[in-house]
Design an enzyme around this catalytic site. Structure first.
Site, PDB file in Angstrom:
ATOM      1  N   HIS A 240     -33.724 -11.670  81.180  1.00 58.88           N
ATOM      2  CA  HIS A 240     -34.211 -11.672  79.788  1.00 58.88           C
ATOM      3  C   HIS A 240     -34.701 -13.078  79.433  1.00 58.88           C
ATOM      4  O   HIS A 240     -34.026 -14.058  79.745  1.00 58.88           O
ATOM      5  CB  HIS A 240     -33.047 -11.271  78.867  1.00 58.88           C
ATOM      6  CG  HIS A 240     -33.442 -11.044  77.447  1.00 58.88           C
ATOM      7  ND1 HIS A 240     -33.687 -12.072  76.566  1.00 58.88           N
ATOM      8  CD2 HIS A 240     -33.643  -9.903  76.749  1.00 58.88           C
ATOM      9  CE1 HIS A 240     -34.014 -11.573  75.386  1.00 58.88           C
ATOM     10  NE2 HIS A 240     -33.994 -10.260  75.467  1.00 58.88           N
ATOM     11  N   CYS A 278     -39.353  -9.303  76.998  1.00 58.72           N
ATOM     12  CA  CYS A 278     -38.955  -9.275  75.589  1.00 58.72           C
ATOM     13  C   CYS A 278     -40.059  -9.927  74.769  1.00 58.72           C
ATOM     14  O   CYS A 278     -40.179 -11.156  74.720  1.00 58.72           O
ATOM     15  CB  CYS A 278     -37.624  -9.996  75.384  1.00 58.72           C
ATOM     16  SG  CYS A 278     -37.151 -10.017  73.637  1.00 58.72           S
ATOM     17  N   HIS A 305     -38.705  -4.972  75.880  1.00 56.63           N
ATOM     18  CA  HIS A 305     -38.184  -5.020  74.507  1.00 56.63           C
ATOM     19  C   HIS A 305     -39.377  -5.178  73.586  1.00 56.63           C
ATOM     20  O   HIS A 305     -40.089  -6.185  73.664  1.00 56.63           O
ATOM     21  CB  HIS A 305     -37.274  -6.239  74.307  1.00 56.63           C
ATOM     22  CG  HIS A 305     -35.929  -6.121  74.964  1.00 56.63           C
ATOM     23  ND1 HIS A 305     -34.984  -7.121  74.899  1.00 56.63           N
ATOM     24  CD2 HIS A 305     -35.363  -5.122  75.663  1.00 56.63           C
ATOM     25  CE1 HIS A 305     -33.897  -6.736  75.551  1.00 56.63           C
ATOM     26  NE2 HIS A 305     -34.098  -5.529  76.032  1.00 56.63           N
ATOM     27  N   ASP A 348     -36.739  -3.316  69.865  1.00 55.78           N
ATOM     28  CA  ASP A 348     -35.781  -4.402  69.737  1.00 55.78           C
ATOM     29  C   ASP A 348     -35.678  -4.792  68.269  1.00 55.78           C
ATOM     30  O   ASP A 348     -36.674  -5.118  67.632  1.00 55.78           O
ATOM     31  CB  ASP A 348     -36.273  -5.590  70.574  1.00 55.78           C
ATOM     32  CG  ASP A 348     -35.183  -6.613  70.796  1.00 55.78           C
ATOM     33  OD1 ASP A 348     -34.005  -6.278  70.590  1.00 55.78           O
ATOM     34  OD2 ASP A 348     -35.511  -7.746  71.186  1.00 55.78           O
ATOM     35  N   HIS A 349     -34.508  -4.743  67.776  1.00 54.43           N
ATOM     36  CA  HIS A 349     -34.206  -5.096  66.379  1.00 54.43           C
ATOM     37  C   HIS A 349     -35.010  -4.236  65.393  1.00 54.43           C
ATOM     38  O   HIS A 349     -36.009  -3.623  65.748  1.00 54.43           O
ATOM     39  CB  HIS A 349     -34.484  -6.581  66.077  1.00 54.43           C
ATOM     40  CG  HIS A 349     -33.703  -7.507  66.974  1.00 54.43           C
ATOM     41  ND1 HIS A 349     -33.889  -8.862  66.976  1.00 54.43           N
ATOM     42  CD2 HIS A 349     -32.740  -7.264  67.889  1.00 54.43           C
ATOM     43  CE1 HIS A 349     -33.079  -9.417  67.864  1.00 54.43           C
ATOM     44  NE2 HIS A 349     -32.376  -8.470  68.438  1.00 54.43           N
ATOM     45  N   TYR A 365     -29.449  -4.761  64.703  1.00 53.95           N
ATOM     46  CA  TYR A 365     -29.326  -3.412  65.266  1.00 53.95           C
ATOM     47  C   TYR A 365     -29.002  -2.365  64.195  1.00 53.95           C
ATOM     48  O   TYR A 365     -28.049  -1.598  64.314  1.00 53.95           O
ATOM     49  CB  TYR A 365     -28.303  -3.417  66.415  1.00 53.95           C
ATOM     50  CG  TYR A 365     -28.841  -4.215  67.583  1.00 53.95           C
ATOM     51  CD1 TYR A 365     -29.642  -3.611  68.542  1.00 53.95           C
ATOM     52  CD2 TYR A 365     -28.615  -5.588  67.690  1.00 53.95           C
ATOM     53  CE1 TYR A 365     -30.181  -4.340  69.594  1.00 53.95           C
ATOM     54  CE2 TYR A 365     -29.156  -6.333  68.732  1.00 53.95           C
ATOM     55  CZ  TYR A 365     -29.938  -5.692  69.676  1.00 53.95           C
ATOM     56  OH  TYR A 365     -30.485  -6.416  70.709  1.00 53.95           O
TER      57      TYR A 365
HETATM   58  C1  DNO Z   1     -30.217  -9.836  71.082  1.00 59.38           C
HETATM   59  C2  DNO Z   1     -30.623  -9.585  72.453  1.00 59.38           C
HETATM   60  C3  DNO Z   1     -29.948 -10.456  73.493  1.00 59.38           C
HETATM   61  C4  DNO Z   1     -30.190  -9.859  74.869  1.00 59.38           C
HETATM   62  C5  DNO Z   1     -29.469 -10.524  75.984  1.00 59.38           C
HETATM   63  C6  DNO Z   1     -29.852  -9.927  77.306  1.00 59.38           C
HETATM   64  O1  DNO Z   1     -30.483  -9.071  70.223  1.00 59.38           O
HETATM   65  O2  DNO Z   1     -31.988  -9.601  72.615  1.00 59.38           O
HETATM   66  O3  DNO Z   1     -28.592 -10.522  73.255  1.00 59.38           O
HETATM   67  O4  DNO Z   1     -29.759  -8.565  74.874  1.00 59.38           O
HETATM   68  O5  DNO Z   1     -29.769 -11.845  75.994  1.00 59.38           O
HETATM   69  O6  DNO Z   1     -28.998 -10.373  78.306  1.00 59.38           O
END
Ligand code: DNO
Length: 390
Positions: A240, A278, A305, A348-349, A365
């Site tokens: 990541h 990401c 992501h 993501d989020h 989340y």
């Molecule tokens: C937060 C996430 C991070 C991610 C980790 C992956 O929302 O994007 O915590 O999951 O860094 O290892």
């Protein structure tokens, strides 16, 4: 792409039944109760896998199989910890779970300074303020030499902030940076952290003398040890990116831009050594052009992501709408649907909206906010597929 969702296990207030109703196809999760460094047993993996399958879904991605701090700074016990990591990978392989995300950020994972940035429409999003973060560094951690990492203008603003900041605001900054954002993803700060600043400084001290070159070597050592196990089981490991993608608090960060990603993929040149793309993390650095990165690394991307940001010249960033900002998610979907169409992706989020504000979800989340973003992305994916058929 496969539409997946990060689910925090059986205790998650968002149930698998709810996820089925909103069009989720695959689950992203981890054995959140197993302490970092301990072995994930086949029994525990199969138990969670069965639970997910009983709900009519499947466990698509592990996020994350965490890398212990000692592997990152090359502590004396790293050999043992890497062996445990390999056993966990082995067990995941036996259970048929083939995509494993991890990160290599020292001490602190993702960083935000404000978890309730109110937008004009009344919803809330996440925010990073460079000056408040510098304040945390210089005045709360009191890190030796910290001022040197900021410009004269930035230090002027930091010193001005010191005259007006209240103790409640300082406390909120500590809780946000160390406890709330880290508690659910970072073993260093799990549970009831009594003295977060002291603990943080102890962890920082472990990295004395670890610069970018050394951290890269430590990652290479780790990958050289675990990638053969991943290959044996057809597991795709995917690092990541750092969030934000730059050195922080005197700590090196090594997954920040195209050159870093190239270095990692070449360090152990195996298809099983890949990237978690990401878009949110990468787009929060003005040096990154996410669509260029996606075209370049799509073939070695194993997990996506989808999130976007807006970044100011001063280095502040805000989590933007999934339809706007520097993440260019519409274009990313085009690239990934073309280059690597079976990739798992998760929204993501999401914003905090409507009834989300009455719940205590992990920061970023939310349920309704993420559901809203998933609907937007589902529309984009359907449109792109339709374009491609023509
Ligand atoms: C937060 C996430 C991070 C991610 C980790 C992956 O929302 O994007 O915590 O999951 O860094 O290892």
């Amino acid at each position: 792409m496969e539409k997946t969702w990060r689910w925090f296990g059986k205790k998650d207030p968002i149930s698998l039944d709810m996820l089925r109703q909103i069009g989720v196809e695959g689950i992203v999760t981890a054995l959140h109760d197993v302490p970092n460094g301990e072995i994930w047993t086949l029994e525990a993996i199969n138990d969670l896998k069965g639970y997910i399958e009983n709900a009519g879904l499947h466990w698509s991605v592990v996020e994350s199989l965490p890398v212990s701090e000692s592997i990152k700074y090359a502590g004396v016990d790293r050999g043992k910890l890497i062996e445990n990591y390999k056993i966990s990978l082995n067990n995941l392989g036996k259970a048929g779970i083939k995509t494993v995300c991890y990160n290599f950020m020292p001490v602190i994972d993702w960083i935000r300074t404000d978890l309730h940035r109110k937008l004009e429409d009344g919803t809330y999003t996440l925010y990073f303020d460079k000056i408040r973060f510098a304040y945390f560094d210089c005045y709360i951690l009191n890190r030796t030499g910290a001022e040197k990492d900021y410009s004269v203008e930035e230090m002027k603003l930091v010193n001005e902030l010191d005259k007006t900041i209240t103790s409640a605001e300082k406390d909120d900054l500590i809780q946000t940076i160390i406890v709330k954002t880290q508690g659910f993803v970072n073993e260093n700060f799990k549970g009831n952290v009594q003295k977060p600043v002291e603990l943080f400084n102890q962890l920082l001290a472990l990295y004395k003398g670890v610069d970018k070159t050394q951290l890269r070597e430590n990652l290479k050592f780790f990958l050289s040890s675990v990638i053969p196990t991943a290959e044996e089981h057809g597991i795709n490991l995917c690092v990541h990116p750092d969030d934000p993608p730059s050195a922080v608090l005197g700590l090196p960060r090594i997954v920040t831009n195209a050159e870093d990603i190239d270095w990692i993929l070449n360090a152990v040149d195996s298809p099983n050594n890949g990237l978690t793309f990401c878009a949110g993390s990468l787009s929060s650095g003005l040096h990154n052009n996410v669509t260029e990165l996606a075209s370049r690394f799509a073939k070695r991307t194993h997990f996506v992501h989808l999130r976007s940001t807006d970044v100011s010249e001063a280095g502040n960033f805000i989590e933007a709408s999934h339809l706007e900002g520097r993440g260019h998610l519409i274009e990313l979907v085009r690239i990934f649907e073309r280059e690597n169409p079976t990739l798992p992706m998760r929204v993501d989020h999401g914003k905090l909206m409507l009834d989300d504000v009455n719940k205590s979800y992990n920061p970023g989340y939310s349920f309704l906010g993420r559901m809203y973003a998933l609907a937007q992305l589902s529309g984009i994916i359907a449109t792109v597929r339709n374009e491609m058929m023509k």
